[in-house]
Design an enzyme around this catalytic site. Structure first.
Site, mmCIF file in Angstrom:
data_model
loop_
_atom_site.group_PDB
_atom_site.id
_atom_site.type_symbol
_atom_site.label_atom_id
_atom_site.label_comp_id
_atom_site.label_asym_id
_atom_site.label_seq_id
_atom_site.Cartn_x
_atom_site.Cartn_y
_atom_site.Cartn_z
ATOM 1 N N ASP A 39 0.981 -1.197 -0.026
ATOM 2 C CA ASP A 39 0.198 0.116 -0.180
ATOM 3 C C ASP A 39 0.933 0.986 -0.034
ATOM 4 O O ASP A 39 2.081 1.222 0.289
ATOM 5 C CB ASP A 39 -1.110 -0.087 1.204
ATOM 6 C CG ASP A 39 -0.389 0.232 2.796
ATOM 7 O OD1 ASP A 39 0.863 -0.502 2.612
ATOM 8 O OD2 ASP A 39 -0.487 0.797 3.357
ATOM 9 N N ASP A 52 8.913 4.055 -0.943
ATOM 10 C CA ASP A 52 8.157 3.448 0.295
ATOM 11 C C ASP A 52 6.862 2.764 0.045
ATOM 12 O O ASP A 52 5.745 3.293 -0.117
ATOM 13 C CB ASP A 52 7.790 4.551 0.927
ATOM 14 C CG ASP A 52 7.210 4.528 2.281
ATOM 15 O OD1 ASP A 52 7.265 3.227 2.851
ATOM 16 O OD2 ASP A 52 6.715 5.399 3.233
ATOM 17 N N GLU A 61 -0.056 -0.894 5.894
ATOM 18 C CA GLU A 61 1.290 -0.263 6.753
ATOM 19 C C GLU A 61 0.728 1.081 6.963
ATOM 20 O O GLU A 61 1.283 1.818 7.910
ATOM 21 C CB GLU A 61 2.491 -0.540 6.168
ATOM 22 C CG GLU A 61 3.787 -0.418 7.079
ATOM 23 C CD GLU A 61 4.025 1.116 7.023
ATOM 24 O OE1 GLU A 61 5.006 1.529 7.950
ATOM 25 O OE2 GLU A 61 3.686 1.903 6.180
ATOM 26 N N THR A 69 -16.378 36.665 4.857
ATOM 27 C CA THR A 69 -16.617 36.970 6.219
ATOM 28 C C THR A 69 -17.305 36.045 7.068
ATOM 29 O O THR A 69 -18.491 36.197 7.178
ATOM 30 C CB THR A 69 -16.831 38.485 6.531
ATOM 31 O OG1 THR A 69 -18.027 38.574 5.691
ATOM 32 C CG2 THR A 69 -15.749 39.389 6.146
ATOM 33 N N HIS A 105 5.939 10.174 1.279
ATOM 34 C CA HIS A 105 4.683 10.668 1.631
ATOM 35 C C HIS A 105 4.504 12.156 1.232
ATOM 36 O O HIS A 105 3.636 12.792 1.242
ATOM 37 C CB HIS A 105 4.706 10.964 3.154
ATOM 38 C CG HIS A 105 4.795 9.535 3.673
ATOM 39 N ND1 HIS A 105 4.362 9.155 5.124
ATOM 40 C CD2 HIS A 105 5.143 8.247 3.493
ATOM 41 C CE1 HIS A 105 4.273 7.808 5.566
ATOM 42 N NE2 HIS A 105 4.838 7.402 4.484
HETATM 43 N N1 BES Z 1 8.964 3.415 5.405
HETATM 44 C C1 BES Z 1 7.988 4.263 6.498
HETATM 45 C C2 BES Z 1 8.862 4.160 7.823
HETATM 46 C C3 BES Z 1 10.118 4.841 7.944
HETATM 47 C C4 BES Z 1 10.313 5.993 7.307
HETATM 48 C C5 BES Z 1 10.964 4.222 8.404
HETATM 49 C C6 BES Z 1 11.783 6.621 7.386
HETATM 50 C C7 BES Z 1 12.382 4.453 8.586
HETATM 51 C C8 BES Z 1 12.639 5.766 7.981
HETATM 52 C C9 BES Z 1 6.753 3.465 6.728
HETATM 53 O O1 BES Z 1 6.053 3.198 5.273
HETATM 54 C C10 BES Z 1 5.876 4.790 6.886
HETATM 55 O O2 BES Z 1 5.751 5.599 6.530
HETATM 56 N N2 BES Z 1 5.189 4.348 8.208
HETATM 57 C C11 BES Z 1 4.187 5.153 8.670
HETATM 58 C C12 BES Z 1 3.519 4.254 9.736
HETATM 59 C C13 BES Z 1 2.297 4.835 10.643
HETATM 60 C C14 BES Z 1 1.150 5.101 9.693
HETATM 61 C C15 BES Z 1 1.857 3.905 11.558
HETATM 62 C C16 BES Z 1 4.799 6.367 9.525
HETATM 63 O O3 BES Z 1 6.057 6.362 9.927
HETATM 64 O O4 BES Z 1 4.203 7.444 9.234
HETATM 65 MN MN MN Z 2 5.449 5.347 4.419
#
Ligand code: BES
Ligand code: MN
Length: 456
Positions: A93, A124, A157, A319, A431
């Site tokens: 995902d 990611d 995830e 407003t 992200h």
């Molecule tokens: N791959 C990331 C986590 C990550 C980012 C680990 C950078 C180490 C370094 C993972 O896919 C992620 O973004 N996880 C989310 C999880 C959350 C929704 C519980 C996060 O960290 O925001």
């Molecule tokens: Mn992520």
């Protein structure tokens, strides 16, 4: 397996790089956004794509297994009895793409630009999943797998893996393994391979503030009604003190101070303050000044606002005194902090601090504790040597600020430790708009995974 076979697999991977890249593009083109129900069919398509790819590879008992929300793709190959069983973790995902107007290419076009593959999920972590599959593909075509593997590839995830804990508990026997390889934690820089041994936890909330029954003319009632947007801003401002510390009652009660050894570990990392300024583009860094930036990210808890919504957000002016305001807010947690307790702390904060002019609601979304992984395990040693082989330096050991719920779930539910690494870079725009994957680093990643499986 002999050294000739190791070399044969490395050569094979290099020769088939284009094919592997095309595989990755196909997967990236499926917009499997887990948080948006409108993409549920894409989630199914991504799971089916992976199942077909694993089957094509000769992985056995491949199945798309339902959970409370999005399915898990499972598969196994257990043809070398007596050798370790590696549970390979991935998630198919991805995060939403907005603001979409800031993308240079269509987010799901999987376009190659220079040395990078652009697209949501490239780094990611579809690229990391396909790197694992490609390394196994090269091994299978040049003499067979040297170890046993199982796959657990989830589709939740990015929304905090809400159904995965239950699914893991229900499939304890199926998941029996010596350790888990988790390539979702990235590396420190393109010349800095790394192994991650700490992740922060997360507690995610939505805070809504209500004032008048409906929007009002701001001239007719301005001055007598506490504007919910103002009240929300005041509450958010009160969550931090002047030193950047969080004011939720009891928030730091379980947070341990860093030991001198931990300070020394952080001091060994190559990142400087200037690197973070460049990475982020901000004018100055912010936060608890008694900790270094790497410590603040890896070992200190935070509270962040993800969105603010209230009133008129269209073009031009209106407003209005809005009836309500809302914010999405989350806390990153460090070891011993509990998401449930942080929820209670947030509620207490609101009970104590909210003015009697408004009404508030606090909803809790996903949550999970922080995790620390055991570095004294054969998987870590095998990966350390593999990364060293390809990059020519010994990898850095780091604690990361991101969260990966499965790591703690496997630890607490099955006693399985994770080896965390990956080939995503800090500037991959995870992200964010223009997520990318650096292809030369990805190729080195595939090669190091071949070494890794061979080293086991
Ligand atoms: N791959 C990331 C986590 C990550 C980012 C680990 C950078 C180490 C370094 C993972 O896919 C992620 O973004 N996880 C989310 C999880 C959350 C929704 C519980 C996060 O960290 O925001
Ligand atoms: Mn992520």
């Amino acid at each position: 397996m002999t050294n000739d076979q190791r070399q044969a697999a490395l050569d094979y991977a290099r020769q088939h790089n284009n094919e592997y890249l095309n595989n990755l593009k196909e997967l990236v083109e499926i917009p499997s956004i887990s948080t948006d129900p409108e993409h549920n069919s894409d989630i199914q398509r991504a799971a089916a794509w992976l199942a077909a790819r694993l089957t094509g590879l000769g992985i056995q008992n491949v199945a798309v297994m339902p959970t409370g929300r999005h399915p898990v793709v499972y598969g196994e190959w257990l043809g070398t009895p007596g050798k370790p069983v590696v549970l390979i973790y991935g998630h198919y995902d991805v995060q939403p793409v907005d603001p979409v107007e800031l993308w240079q290419t269509e987010p799901f076009a999987a376009a190659v630009l220079g040395e990078n593959l652009l697209g949501r999920g490239t780094s990611d972590m579809k690229g990391q999943v396909v790197a694992c599959i490609s390394a196994l593909d090269a091994l299978i075509h040049t003499g067979g797998l040297p170890v046993n593997v199982k796959f657990l590839i989830e589709g939740e995830e990015e929304i905090g893996s809400p159904s995965l804990g239950k699914w893991i508990t229900e499939h304890k026997d199926l998941l029996k393994a010596d350790f888990c390889l988790n390539p979702d934690a990235g590396m420190l820089g393109k010349e800095y391979p790394s192994i991650t041994y700490g992740l922060r936890g997360l507690a995610y909330f939505e805070l809504r503030v209500f004032g008048p029954q409906h929007d009002l003319h701001s001239g007719m009632v301005g001055g007598i009604v506490h504007n919910p947007a103002q009240a929300l801003a005041e509450l958010i401002a009160a969550t931090h003190d002047q030193n950047g510390r969080i004011t939720l009652p009891g928030f730091y009660d379980k947070v341990l101070p860093l030991s001198p050894e931990e300070h020394a570990d952080f001091a060994r990392l190559p990142q400087t303050e200037a690197d973070y300024l460049e990475l982020t583009g901000v004018k100055a860094l912010w936060g608890e000044s008694e900790y270094t930036p790497a410590e603040r990210i890896g070992a200190r808890p935070t509270l962040e606002v993800h969105s603010l919504l209230s009133g008129f957000t269209g073009k031009g002016q209106k407003t209005v005194l809005p009836a309500s305001a809302q914010a999405k807010i989350s806390c990153r947690l460090v070891p011993y902090q509990d998401p449930e307790e942080v929820y209670e702390q947030f509620k207490r904060f609101l009970t104590e601090k909210a003015p009697n002019t408004i009404r508030w609601e606090l909803d809790k979304f996903s949550g999970g504790p922080a995790s620390i992984s055991d570095l004294n395990q054969p998987g870590v040693r095998a990966l350390q040597l593999a990364l060293e082989e390809v990059w020519g330096i010994t990898p850095y050991f780091k604690r990361e600020g991101g969260s990966i719920p499965v790591v703690g779930q496997l630890q607490s539910l099955l006693g399985i430790e994770s080896v965390l690494s990956g080939f995503g870079l800090p500037d991959d725009n995870l992200h964010a708009p223009n997520e990318k994957l650096h292809l030369p680093t990805w190729q080195r990643g595939i090669e190091s995974l071949i070494h890794f499986f061979f080293n086991l």
